[in-house]
Design an enzyme around this catalytic site. Structure first.
Site, PDB file in Angstrom:
ATOM      1  N   SER A 106       0.828  -1.218   0.000  1.00 53.80           N
ATOM      2  CA  SER A 106       0.000   0.000   0.000  1.00 53.80           C
ATOM      3  C   SER A 106       0.856   1.259   0.000  1.00 53.80           C
ATOM      4  O   SER A 106       1.968   1.272   0.523  1.00 53.80           O
ATOM      5  CB  SER A 106      -0.884  -0.002   1.257  1.00 53.80           C
ATOM      6  OG  SER A 106      -0.077  -0.126   2.407  1.00 53.80           O
ATOM      7  N   GLN A 108       1.714   4.112   1.881  1.00 53.06           N
ATOM      8  CA  GLN A 108       1.521   4.133   3.328  1.00 53.06           C
ATOM      9  C   GLN A 108       2.532   5.044   4.019  1.00 53.06           C
ATOM     10  O   GLN A 108       3.526   5.467   3.429  1.00 53.06           O
ATOM     11  CB  GLN A 108       1.682   2.709   3.890  1.00 53.06           C
ATOM     12  CG  GLN A 108       3.063   2.130   3.660  1.00 53.06           C
ATOM     13  CD  GLN A 108       3.199   0.720   4.190  1.00 53.06           C
ATOM     14  OE1 GLN A 108       3.958   0.483   5.116  1.00 53.06           O
ATOM     15  NE2 GLN A 108       2.472  -0.219   3.631  1.00 53.06           N
ATOM     16  N   HIS A 110       3.796   5.585   8.499  1.00 53.11           N
ATOM     17  CA  HIS A 110       3.585   5.092   9.869  1.00 53.11           C
ATOM     18  C   HIS A 110       3.610   6.294  10.809  1.00 53.11           C
ATOM     19  O   HIS A 110       4.561   7.080  10.767  1.00 53.11           O
ATOM     20  CB  HIS A 110       4.676   4.082  10.220  1.00 53.11           C
ATOM     21  CG  HIS A 110       4.777   2.995   9.200  1.00 53.11           C
ATOM     22  ND1 HIS A 110       3.790   2.047   9.033  1.00 53.11           N
ATOM     23  CD2 HIS A 110       5.697   2.754   8.233  1.00 53.11           C
ATOM     24  CE1 HIS A 110       4.124   1.251   8.032  1.00 53.11           C
ATOM     25  NE2 HIS A 110       5.257   1.658   7.526  1.00 53.11           N
ATOM     26  N   LYS A 133       6.636   3.859  14.334  1.00 53.78           N
ATOM     27  CA  LYS A 133       7.136   2.710  13.577  1.00 53.78           C
ATOM     28  C   LYS A 133       8.161   3.152  12.515  1.00 53.78           C
ATOM     29  O   LYS A 133       8.004   2.907  11.329  1.00 53.78           O
ATOM     30  CB  LYS A 133       5.981   1.966  12.915  1.00 53.78           C
ATOM     31  CG  LYS A 133       6.370   0.666  12.213  1.00 53.78           C
ATOM     32  CD  LYS A 133       5.121  -0.027  11.660  1.00 53.78           C
ATOM     33  CE  LYS A 133       5.417  -1.273  10.881  1.00 53.78           C
ATOM     34  NZ  LYS A 133       5.866  -1.068   9.501  1.00 53.78           N
ATOM     35  N   GLU A 135      11.230   2.637  10.239  1.00 54.47           N
ATOM     36  CA  GLU A 135      11.620   1.313   9.729  1.00 54.47           C
ATOM     37  C   GLU A 135      12.805   1.403   8.762  1.00 54.47           C
ATOM     38  O   GLU A 135      13.022   2.421   8.105  1.00 54.47           O
ATOM     39  CB  GLU A 135      10.432   0.640   9.041  1.00 54.47           C
ATOM     40  CG  GLU A 135      10.040   1.278   7.749  1.00 54.47           C
ATOM     41  CD  GLU A 135       8.755   0.697   7.160  1.00 54.47           C
ATOM     42  OE1 GLU A 135       7.926   0.141   7.889  1.00 54.47           O
ATOM     43  OE2 GLU A 135       8.594   0.833   5.954  1.00 54.47           O
ATOM     44  N   HIS A 283       5.770   5.920   1.666  1.00 57.10           N
ATOM     45  CA  HIS A 283       6.484   4.894   0.903  1.00 57.10           C
ATOM     46  C   HIS A 283       5.508   3.813   0.435  1.00 57.10           C
ATOM     47  O   HIS A 283       4.382   3.704   0.927  1.00 57.10           O
ATOM     48  CB  HIS A 283       7.599   4.267   1.738  1.00 57.10           C
ATOM     49  CG  HIS A 283       7.121   3.655   3.020  1.00 57.10           C
ATOM     50  ND1 HIS A 283       6.705   4.411   4.115  1.00 57.10           N
ATOM     51  CD2 HIS A 283       6.949   2.364   3.404  1.00 57.10           C
ATOM     52  CE1 HIS A 283       6.340   3.609   5.099  1.00 57.10           C
ATOM     53  NE2 HIS A 283       6.461   2.365   4.697  1.00 57.10           N
ATOM     54  N   ARG A 302      -2.846   3.867   5.356  1.00 58.53           N
ATOM     55  CA  ARG A 302      -2.798   3.528   3.941  1.00 58.53           C
ATOM     56  C   ARG A 302      -3.675   4.483   3.125  1.00 58.53           C
ATOM     57  O   ARG A 302      -4.678   4.990   3.619  1.00 58.53           O
ATOM     58  CB  ARG A 302      -3.297   2.093   3.744  1.00 58.53           C
ATOM     59  CG  ARG A 302      -2.560   1.046   4.541  1.00 58.53           C
ATOM     60  CD  ARG A 302      -3.150  -0.343   4.320  1.00 58.53           C
ATOM     61  NE  ARG A 302      -2.621  -1.273   5.302  1.00 58.53           N
ATOM     62  CZ  ARG A 302      -3.149  -1.432   6.515  1.00 58.53           C
ATOM     63  NH1 ARG A 302      -4.196  -0.716   6.881  1.00 58.53           N
ATOM     64  NH2 ARG A 302      -2.623  -2.281   7.385  1.00 58.53           N
ATOM     65  N   LYS A 308      -7.029  -3.136   1.830  1.00 59.81           N
ATOM     66  CA  LYS A 308      -7.216  -2.969   3.279  1.00 59.81           C
ATOM     67  C   LYS A 308      -7.813  -1.591   3.591  1.00 59.81           C
ATOM     68  O   LYS A 308      -7.941  -0.734   2.720  1.00 59.81           O
ATOM     69  CB  LYS A 308      -5.874  -3.137   3.996  1.00 59.81           C
ATOM     70  CG  LYS A 308      -5.291  -4.569   3.908  1.00 59.81           C
ATOM     71  CD  LYS A 308      -3.981  -4.679   4.698  1.00 59.81           C
ATOM     72  CE  LYS A 308      -3.419  -6.089   4.670  1.00 59.81           C
ATOM     73  NZ  LYS A 308      -2.120  -6.188   5.404  1.00 59.81           N
TER      74      LYS A 308
HETATM   75  N1  LIG Z   1       6.939  -0.762   4.665  1.00 61.96           N
HETATM   76  N2  LIG Z   1       6.608  -2.001   5.172  1.00 61.96           N
HETATM   77  C1  LIG Z   1       5.935  -2.085   6.303  1.00 61.96           C
HETATM   78  O1  LIG Z   1       5.601  -1.111   6.928  1.00 61.96           O
HETATM   79  C2  LIG Z   1       5.585  -3.473   6.806  1.00 61.96           C
HETATM   80  O2  LIG Z   1       6.247  -3.689   8.054  1.00 61.96           O
HETATM   81  C3  LIG Z   1       4.094  -3.569   6.965  1.00 61.96           C
HETATM   82  O3  LIG Z   1       3.691  -4.682   7.702  1.00 61.96           O
HETATM   83  C4  LIG Z   1       3.461  -3.625   5.580  1.00 61.96           C
HETATM   84  O4  LIG Z   1       3.738  -2.462   4.904  1.00 61.96           O
HETATM   85  C5  LIG Z   1       1.979  -3.770   5.681  1.00 61.96           C
HETATM   86  O5  LIG Z   1       1.527  -3.375   4.384  1.00 61.96           O
HETATM   87  P1  LIG Z   1      -0.034  -3.524   4.099  1.00 61.96           P
HETATM   88  O6  LIG Z   1      -0.683  -2.908   5.301  1.00 61.96           O
HETATM   89  O7  LIG Z   1      -0.313  -4.977   3.962  1.00 61.96           O
HETATM   90  O8  LIG Z   1      -0.237  -2.756   2.846  1.00 61.96           O
HETATM   91 ZN   LIG Z   2       6.081   0.693   5.907  1.00 61.36          ZN
END
Ligand SMILES: NNC(=O)[C@@H](O)[C@H](O)[C@H](O)COP(=O)(O)O
Ligand SMILES: [Zn+2]
Length: 440
Positions: A106, A108, A110, A133, A135, A283, A302, A308
């Site tokens: 997605s 997205q 955090h 979060k 990352e 990202h 997202r 989702k």
């Molecule tokens: N960038 N990566 C992350 O943040 C992962 O740790 C996440 O768990 C995933 O991005 C989750 O993505 P969906 O919600 O399924 O679209």
């Molecule tokens: Zn992410």
């Protein structure tokens, strides 16, 4: 009885739609590498994320006793070290993952700590944690991702050359943005405001407008080929844009996320290359297998490319609107100073590299040990670690305890343990491990 500071973990795998299918998924193969895992890999099922840590949504277990790592850390806080458990409670400050990406994730971001607390209080179902979060992603195989906003001149170029994009952003917002982007100097805050207005204009498009403009975009990409978007920009040429528009359209159909491609840096990482995303950085990962490490949270806001729950207005409001060239998004590892290589390791060109983002909760060390007998001895550190082998085989030892370790095997290493990794592969082969740890 005090828990030994070295024990093997059984870790679970999450099946999100974007995951690689069956045994193509490294996350699935690694999860199934543990004998007791009641996991029979199904060829047509997507396996997206292997989780290693104490997060309650998919808690790792001690392979021998079946007890959760969360319980063991709660009972033996010395495994975490006093400073870590005092600061973060009796759990790991980080969540360590392997992602196997077949389709784009997605669009997205955090939330930062303050926003995470607000979202969690308002909507605990969609925002299960009250934690930030940040990352880091380290490529295991070649990886593609959309990370952070492009330099403003690139976005301006696309607004001038991709009519369907300009239509969805809106003529007023587009021209305002182009003017701000081209202004020499000018204050950062007003540039970021113009970027937010243009991005917000795109993201507030109606589904009818999106359907109409997606059709024009795909047709334009197909007809113009390498000349699409006037040949693109140096970091993302026209032919690459055509392939990405076509691929994402094939994956998600009429989705606003496809237009976000023109706002975000398209980054490719080779194995060992990494990127770091602070909270509120936009990202969307596109393909490849990665090691991922993050603060212990599963909060995702997202806005596209996903079936989702989407929260578009929260995403548009929360973003940092940081913009920078691709190379500023990448993170360069340095030689890890607290591991000693033996003669075999030195002579075979082995390396122990540190990925150390500017936050406290985690760092990651990648060890590449080449040839039989190559060995790395790690100084004891005051904090917990998790080690996963992603290639080859060898042994992992702490004190008298010594175990075999091979691809997919995962071990917890308690605080103050003197860890030794030794390769058992042939002269030209590699024994690769990643170790996530927190040390305050
Ligand atoms: N960038 N990566 C992350 O943040 C992962 O740790 C996440 O768990 C995933 O991005 C989750 O993505 P969906 O919600 O399924 O679209
Ligand atoms: Zn992410």
């Amino acid at each position: 009885m005090a828990q030994a500071p070295l024990f093997r973990l059984q870790c679970g795998v999450n099946s999100y739609e974007w995951g690689k299918k069956g045994s193509e998924s490294a996350a699935a193969r690694y999860a199934a590498a543990t004998p007791s895992a009641d996991l029979t890999i199904q060829a047509d099922k997507p396996y997206a994320e292997l989780w290693m840590g104490t997060h309650p949504s998919n808690p790792s277990k001690d392979l021998n006793t079946g007890r959760t790592l969360l319980d063991l850390c709660a009972e033996n806080q010395s495994l975490l070290s006093e400073p870590v458990s005092a600061r973060y409670g009796a759990k790991l400050p980080f969540l360590f993952k392997v992602l196997s990406v077949n389709k784009a994730l997605s669009i997205q971001a955090h939330p930062n700590k303050k926003l995470a607390e607000q979202l969690h209080a308002r909507d605990p179902k969609n925002y299960p944690d009250d934690n930030h979060k940040p990352e880091m992603a380290i490529a295991i195989t070649p990886f593609e991702g959309l990370c952070g906003f492009r330099p403003l001149g690139e976005v301006a170029h696309f607004l001038e050359t991709v009519k369907p994009l300009r239509t969805l952003v809106g003529e007023h917002e587009a021209s305002q943005f182009i003017q701000a982007a081209k202004e020499q100097g000018g204050d950062e805050a007003s540039k970021k405001k113009a970027l937010q207005k243009a991005f917000g204009g795109l993201m507030s498009s109606s589904s009818d407008d999106i359907d109409r403009e997606i059709a024009s975009l795909v047709a334009l990409a197909k007809s113009e080929g390498a000349d699409f978007a006037a040949g693109g920009v140096p970091s993302t040429k026209g032919d690459v844009l055509v392939e990405l528009v076509t691929r994402l359209h094939g994956q998600y159909g009429s989705d606003i996320g496809i237009f976000v491609l023109f706002f975000l840096n398209f980054v490719t990482l080779q194995p060992g290359e990494a990127l770091f995303l602070v909270a509120d950085d936009i990202h969307a990962y596109v393909s490849g297998d990665i090691i991922e490490c993050m603060a212990a949270s599963d909060n995702v806001v997202r806005a596209g490319l996903t079936p989702k729950f989407k929260d578009v207005s929260t995403l548009v409001d929360m973003l940092t609107y940081n913009y920078a060239p691709i190379d500023e998004q990448k993170m360069n590892p340095t030689e890890y100073p607290y591991a000693t290589l033996n003669r075999t390791a030195y002579s075979s060109g082995s390396a122990v590299m540190l990925y150390d983002p500017p936050i406290e909760e985690f760092s990651v060390v990648r060890s590449l040990l080449r040839g039989e007998g190559a060995k790395a001895t790690f100084d004891p550190l005051e904090g917990p670690s998790i080690v996963i082998c992603t290639n080859g085989k060898g042994t992992i030892a702490v004190g008298e305890a010594k175990h075999d370790i091979e691809e997919g095997h995962i071990y917890f290493v308690g605080s103050a343990a003197e860890l030794i990794l030794e390769s058992a592969v042939g002269q030209e082969e590699e024994f690769t491990t990643f170790k996530a740890f927190c040390e305050i």
